[in-house]
Design a protein around this motif. Structure first.
Motif, PDB file in Angstrom:
ATOM      1  N   THR A  32      -1.127  -0.661  39.950  1.00 24.12           N
ATOM      2  CA  THR A  32      -0.209  -1.705  40.402  1.00 24.12           C
ATOM      3  C   THR A  32       0.826  -2.087  39.355  1.00 24.12           C
ATOM      4  O   THR A  32       2.027  -2.095  39.656  1.00 24.12           O
ATOM      5  N   PRO A  33       0.449  -2.388  38.098  1.00 31.36           N
ATOM      6  CA  PRO A  33       1.488  -2.749  37.123  1.00 31.36           C
ATOM      7  C   PRO A  33       2.496  -1.624  36.851  1.00 31.36           C
ATOM      8  O   PRO A  33       3.688  -1.876  36.696  1.00 31.36           O
ATOM      9  N   LEU A  34       2.012  -0.380  36.826  1.00 33.43           N
ATOM     10  CA  LEU A  34       2.927   0.735  36.582  1.00 33.43           C
ATOM     11  C   LEU A  34       3.906   0.920  37.740  1.00 33.43           C
ATOM     12  O   LEU A  34       5.090   1.184  37.529  1.00 33.43           O
ATOM     13  N   LEU A  35       3.420   0.765  38.968  1.00 36.31           N
ATOM     14  CA  LEU A  35       4.324   0.896  40.111  1.00 36.31           C
ATOM     15  C   LEU A  35       5.283  -0.290  40.206  1.00 36.31           C
ATOM     16  O   LEU A  35       6.424  -0.133  40.637  1.00 36.31           O
ATOM     17  N   LEU A  36       4.838  -1.470  39.802  1.00 38.32           N
ATOM     18  CA  LEU A  36       5.754  -2.615  39.746  1.00 38.32           C
ATOM     19  C   LEU A  36       6.859  -2.368  38.723  1.00 38.32           C
ATOM     20  O   LEU A  36       8.037  -2.649  38.979  1.00 38.32           O
TER      21      LEU A  36
END
Length: 137
Positions: A32-36
Motif C-alpha cells: 500500500t505505501p509503495l503504490l500510494l
C-alpha cells in the motif's frame, strides 16, 4: 517543472510501482505505501501513467479502500495475512535456519500489529458508500 525533475519522478514512480506489485507476494515489501507513492509521483509527472495505475486491479484491491475510506476491509486483511504467512512458512521450511526463523517471526508479528492495531478495519459498505459519493460528484 523541469524535464529532469519530471523524468526522475517518473522513474521513481515506476520503481515504487514495481516494488509495490512485488510486495503483494513478498511480505517484507509494503504494498500500500509503495503504490500510494507511485500514484503520487505519477500524478505529478505523467497524467497518462496516473490514469493507468488507478485503474489497475492491484491499486483497487490494496490502495483504493485505504485512500477512500481510511482503512482496509477485513476480507482484504485476511487475504494479505494469508498470502504473507504462506510465503513466510515456505521460506522457513526451505531455509531451516534459526536466524531466518527469527526474522520471519518478527516480520509476522509486525504484520499482525499493522493489520490489527495500526490500520483500521472498515466495512465493505463504507467503501461502497465513499465510492458512490465520489461518483455522484
Amino acid at each position: 517543472m523541469s524535464r529532469l525533475t519530471r523524468i526522475l519522478m517518473l522513474a521513481g514512480a515506476w520503481i515504487a510501482c514495481i516494488l509495490g506489485c512485488v510486495g503483494v507476494f513478498i511480505p517484507v515489501l509494503p504494498t500500500t505505501p509503495l503504490l500510494l507513492l507511485a500514484t503520487f509521483l505519477f500524478a505529478k509527472s505523467s497524467p497518462r501513467c496516473h490514469a493507468w495505475i488507478v485503474s489497475t486491479r492491484v491499486y483497487k484491491s490494496y490502495v483504493a479502500a485505504f485512500k477512500e475510506a481510511g482503512g482496509i476491509p477485513a476480507a482484504t486483511k485476511v487475504r494479505i495475512l494469508t498470502v504473507s504467512f504462506v510465503v513466510m512458512g515456505a521460506s522457513a521450511l526451505l531455509v531451516q535456519k534459526p536466524l531466518v526463523w527469527s526474522i520471519l517471526g518478527c516480520v509476522a508479528a509486525f504484520l499482525v500489529y499493522l493489520m490489527f492495531v495500526r490500520i483500521p478495519t472498515i466495512s465493505l459498505e463504507s467503501v461502497q458508500t465513499v465510492r458512490q459519493a465520489e461518483e455522484a460528484e
